[in-house]
Write an enzyme that holds these catalytic residues in place. Structure first.
Site: not given
Length: 343
Positions: A45, A68, A133, A135-136, A138, A254, A257, A271, A284
């Protein structure tokens, strides 16, 4: 006005950030991370945010950035700061011209921290604003003007390059860096959506992507988040059942999708809110929102309202997210509202 240059910078910046993500993944896979290390996700991140913000500020110095992370944790943790710097300092594309466009080396640890903190914009409805974003594995990355998303780029190192490859129920837990994986998605408002293989150098050729036609909603592939704390999976299952969908849901981290349904590997992404007071973060969703809409889909909240990115760092005017092919959107929202007793 065209956004070709913004798109190119975003694509190259995300591609370079994905090299860092893969480096973290390999360290984890080889057991090189000590038990007391901060999570690989945390390292990825911070490192990715530093690399991407560097590219923005070099090319668009007057633009604001909503991100973030901020550096206070790193300033208090010299060991973690040093580990992240070791990851970041040598990350470069195998293409000198592209790497120079993005800003080259960050210089030193203090410069890295200062760059990370440039993601502190409050957002809003006016001006040129980037949101990211990291994150992880992505990277969601977008450029908006006056709250209207114009450019979106997302890098997914773990998704298969083949747009037609079906998603399996366990793909979210099958992270790997094997041959045939790693995709860069991008879109500009009004120009459609494309995908291209991730590379370690310049940009690979792209091809157009679109959502697939689903004549019968019961045959749709259903996507949701991996973390139960982020979306109400029980309600998601009830919506799927109401729509007649019997196949197991595909759980992905993340904005992968959004990418999966935009390219036709999946069809519906829900979601649903866990808590009434929770507000989704703009980073996000904004890039994925534009990608799906440009690929022929619709993205709204549970009430059928478009996502509103003019309200700062959160989607305070929206509750939940529903993304589906345009022809199925109303049917999916009806099922969501019935399950949530909104009718």
């Amino acid at each position: 006005m065209t956004y070709d240059y913004e798109r190119r910078i975003a694509e190259l910046a995300v591609q370079r950030a994905c090299l860092l993500t893969k480096k973290v993944f390999h360290e984890k896979a080889k057991g090189e991370l000590a038990k007391d290390d901060k999570s690989p996700v945390t390292k990825g991140d911070f490192g990715a945010q530093a690399l991407i913000i560097q590219a923005i500020t070099k090319n668009f110095p007057n633009d604001e950035i909503v991100a973030e992370e901020e550096s206070s944790e790193l300033r208090q943790d010299a060991a973690l700061r040093s580990e992240i710097w070791d990851l970041v300092k040598d990350i470069k594309l195998n293409d000198a011209a592209s790497d120079e466009i993005l800003g080259g080396s960050l210089g030193n640890e203090e410069a890295m921290l200062a760059v990370i903190d440039q993601g502190n914009s409050l957002g809003g409805a006016k001006g040129r604003i980037w949101a990211l974003d990291p994150i992880d594995g992505t990277k969601g990355f977008l450029r908006g003007v006056d709250g209207d998303v114009k450019v979106g780029v997302i890098g997914c190192p773990n998704l298969p390059i083949d747009d037609s490859e079906s998603l399996t129920a366990g793909i979210g837990s099958q992270q790997s860096d094997e041959e045939g994986k790693g995709v860069l998605f991008s879109t500009v408002q009004g120009e459609g959506a494309v995908s291209r293989p991730l590379t370690s150098a310049g940009l690979a050729p792209s091809k157009s992507i679109s959502m697939r036609p689903v004549p019968d909603v019961s045959q749709a592939v259903f996507c949701e988040g991996v973390e139960a704390a982020h979306s109400n999976q029980d309600d998601n299952a009830a919506v799927a059942k109401r729509l007649g969908i019997t196949a197991p849901s595909v759980r992905l981290d993340s904005q992968a999708k959004y990418c999966s349904i935009a390219r036709g590997a999946g069809d519906i992404y829900l979601r649903l809110p866990m808590k009434k007071e929770y507000q989704e973060k703009i980073w996000d969703h904004a890039a994925g929102d534009l990608l799906v809409r440009e690929a022929g889909g619709q993205v709204t909240d549970i009430y059928g309202k478009r996502l509103d990115f003019t309200q700062g760092r959160t989607l305070k005017n929206n509750k939940g997210v529903v993304a589906a092919p345009a022809k199925l959107q109303d049917q999916v929202i009806d099922a969501v509202q019935a399950v949530l007793n909104l009718k």
